[in-house]
Design a protein around this motif. Sequence first.
Motif, PDB file in Angstrom:
ATOM      1  N   LEU A   1       0.828  -1.205   0.000  1.00 21.82           N
ATOM      2  CA  LEU A   1       0.000   0.000   0.000  1.00 21.82           C
ATOM      3  C   LEU A   1       0.862   1.254   0.000  1.00 21.82           C
ATOM      4  CD1 LEU A   1      -2.838  -0.951   2.522  1.00 21.82           C
ATOM      5  CD2 LEU A   1      -2.849  -1.112   0.033  1.00 21.82           C
ATOM      6  N   ARG A   2       1.955   1.205   0.728  1.00 20.72           N
ATOM      7  CA  ARG A   2       2.837   2.370   0.785  1.00 20.72           C
ATOM      8  C   ARG A   2       3.439   2.661  -0.590  1.00 20.72           C
ATOM      9  NH1 ARG A   2       7.640   4.709   1.301  1.00 20.72           N
ATOM     10  NH2 ARG A   2       7.965   6.189   3.013  1.00 20.72           N
ATOM     11  N   ARG A   3       3.846   1.618  -1.310  1.00 20.86           N
ATOM     12  CA  ARG A   3       4.439   1.823  -2.634  1.00 20.86           C
ATOM     13  C   ARG A   3       3.437   2.455  -3.596  1.00 20.86           C
ATOM     14  NH1 ARG A   3       6.568  -3.317  -1.524  1.00 20.86           N
ATOM     15  NH2 ARG A   3       5.010  -4.309  -2.859  1.00 20.86           N
ATOM     16  N   TYR A   4       2.213   1.973  -3.565  1.00 22.30           N
ATOM     17  CA  TYR A   4       1.195   2.525  -4.464  1.00 22.30           C
ATOM     18  C   TYR A   4       0.844   3.965  -4.078  1.00 22.30           C
ATOM     19  CZ  TYR A   4       0.355  -1.820  -6.985  1.00 22.30           C
ATOM     20  OH  TYR A   4       0.495  -2.919  -7.796  1.00 22.30           O
ATOM     21  N   LEU A   5       0.797   4.245  -2.789  1.00 18.64           N
ATOM     22  CA  LEU A   5       0.538   5.609  -2.341  1.00 18.64           C
ATOM     23  C   LEU A   5       1.661   6.546  -2.777  1.00 18.64           C
ATOM     24  CD1 LEU A   5      -0.865   4.889   1.222  1.00 18.64           C
ATOM     25  CD2 LEU A   5      -1.994   6.345  -0.481  1.00 18.64           C
ATOM     26  N   GLU A   6       2.885   6.083  -2.615  1.00 20.25           N
ATOM     27  CA  GLU A   6       4.028   6.908  -3.000  1.00 20.25           C
ATOM     28  C   GLU A   6       4.046   7.144  -4.508  1.00 20.25           C
ATOM     29  OE1 GLU A   6       8.870   7.073  -2.259  1.00 20.25           O
ATOM     30  OE2 GLU A   6       7.632   5.587  -1.228  1.00 20.25           O
ATOM     31  N   ALA A   7       3.673   6.123  -5.269  1.00 21.98           N
ATOM     32  CA  ALA A   7       3.651   6.255  -6.727  1.00 21.98           C
ATOM     33  C   ALA A   7       2.616   7.269  -7.192  1.00 21.98           C
ATOM     34  CB  ALA A   7       3.373   4.898  -7.370  1.00 21.98           C
TER      35      ALA A   7
ATOM     36  N   LYS B   1      -6.405   7.966  -6.325  1.00 28.88           N
ATOM     37  CA  LYS B   1      -5.559   7.512  -7.432  1.00 28.88           C
ATOM     38  C   LYS B   1      -4.825   6.221  -7.067  1.00 28.88           C
ATOM     39  CE  LYS B   1      -4.773  12.064  -9.526  1.00 28.88           C
ATOM     40  NZ  LYS B   1      -3.753  13.089  -9.887  1.00 28.88           N
ATOM     41  N   SER B   2      -4.407   6.111  -5.816  1.00 35.84           N
ATOM     42  CA  SER B   2      -3.729   4.892  -5.364  1.00 35.84           C
ATOM     43  C   SER B   2      -4.678   3.705  -5.395  1.00 35.84           C
ATOM     44  CB  SER B   2      -3.187   5.086  -3.945  1.00 35.84           C
ATOM     45  OG  SER B   2      -2.287   6.167  -3.892  1.00 35.84           O
ATOM     46  N   LYS B   3      -5.907   3.939  -4.977  1.00 34.05           N
ATOM     47  CA  LYS B   3      -6.919   2.882  -4.998  1.00 34.05           C
ATOM     48  C   LYS B   3      -7.164   2.398  -6.426  1.00 34.05           C
ATOM     49  CE  LYS B   3     -11.838   2.328  -5.132  1.00 34.05           C
ATOM     50  NZ  LYS B   3     -13.017   3.087  -5.560  1.00 34.05           N
ATOM     51  N   LYS B   4      -7.296   3.339  -7.356  1.00 32.59           N
ATOM     52  CA  LYS B   4      -7.529   2.979  -8.755  1.00 32.59           C
ATOM     53  C   LYS B   4      -6.358   2.184  -9.320  1.00 32.59           C
ATOM     54  CE  LYS B   4      -8.498   4.973 -13.305  1.00 32.59           C
ATOM     55  NZ  LYS B   4      -8.682   6.232 -14.084  1.00 32.59           N
ATOM     56  N   MET B   5      -5.152   2.610  -8.997  1.00 32.83           N
ATOM     57  CA  MET B   5      -3.958   1.916  -9.469  1.00 32.83           C
ATOM     58  C   MET B   5      -3.899   0.492  -8.922  1.00 32.83           C
ATOM     59  SD  MET B   5      -0.006   3.129  -8.975  1.00 32.83           S
ATOM     60  CE  MET B   5       1.315   2.474 -10.005  1.00 32.83           C
ATOM     61  N   LEU B   6      -4.217   0.340  -7.646  1.00 34.08           N
ATOM     62  CA  LEU B   6      -4.207  -0.979  -7.020  1.00 34.08           C
ATOM     63  C   LEU B   6      -5.272  -1.888  -7.626  1.00 34.08           C
ATOM     64  CD1 LEU B   6      -3.528  -0.682  -3.190  1.00 34.08           C
ATOM     65  CD2 LEU B   6      -2.752  -2.515  -4.701  1.00 34.08           C
ATOM     66  N   GLU B   7      -6.444  -1.350  -7.864  1.00 35.20           N
ATOM     67  CA  GLU B   7      -7.511  -2.152  -8.461  1.00 35.20           C
ATOM     68  C   GLU B   7      -7.108  -2.658  -9.844  1.00 35.20           C
ATOM     69  OE1 GLU B   7     -11.557  -0.284  -6.415  1.00 35.20           O
ATOM     70  OE2 GLU B   7     -10.748   0.619  -8.244  1.00 35.20           O
ATOM     71  N   GLU B   8      -6.434  -1.814 -10.614  1.00 36.21           N
ATOM     72  CA  GLU B   8      -5.967  -2.232 -11.935  1.00 36.21           C
ATOM     73  C   GLU B   8      -4.913  -3.331 -11.811  1.00 36.21           C
ATOM     74  OE1 GLU B   8      -4.646   1.410 -13.642  1.00 36.21           O
ATOM     75  OE2 GLU B   8      -6.669   2.084 -14.201  1.00 36.21           O
TER      76      GLU B   8
END
Length: 291
Positions: free
Chosen positions: A47-53, A60-67
Amino acid sequence: MFLLRRQSHNHHEDDSAQQEEKYRISVRAALGFLSGRSLKYCNDACLRRYLEARNWNVEKSKKMLEESLRWRTTYKPEEIRWHEVAHEGETGKVSKANFHDRLGRPVLIMRPGMQVSTNVSPCTKEKKNVLNLPEGQEQMSWLIDFTGFSLNTNVSVKTARDIINILQNHYPERLALAFLYNPPRIFQAFWKAVRYFLDPKTSQKVKFVYPKNKDSVELMKKFFDIDNLPSEFGGKATLEYDHEEFSRLMAEDDVKTAKFWGFDKKPCQITNGQHGAEVAPEPIPVARPVN
């Protein structure tokens, strides 16, 4: 005075940790109910990596993770095993270095001049390029040697785009730095086409290094011990690729992967004439019902 500064510094670190935890909790809540591999994948470090990205933007982090979760459900990268792709590594075009950078990060050595296959599956490429990192280590450094590089050995722009998409969107913040050592002029046109697909943050991690450039030499010394660095990258060590040894390391990596995902605890079945782990279908993430 020193004690006050130290207390202030510690207080700032505590605030940052608490703020980061709030962001992670928000992303978990936004994702809704997860189970199976999706739940295991979305640990705190992930989760931290996606948030940082996504610059700590929860939506936006949630959308990226879902993809990423949809991509992983489709391609199941955790099920790829080395014996399935070992033939592509025989030339030594991708290998794990026996040294680390000065920050202790693992190093991948890539030699695109040894590319022999013109039809490389992006998911197969991902398996070779993104190794399981040691516990507590979040990133890796890449060393790319352009010896023997030509338009005949180069992958297509489409394949490069697909690989970039996988690494950038589904393995965010795994790359620390990529050192492109002495790329030839013919690479420039390819780079201009490929750079279009990189986000600005990833693009900044790519460093062009030239052996006769003083700043380039100092850059390599800053991140690597010259005594351990292969001569192909301006160091003093000898680079020797042992395919059998690398295959052994990759087989160990497969065991770690199987253990992490729990495949080692499942019975084996015959699949297409080969033994393979019996894996239950990945549940599709759904929102938790509201009472």
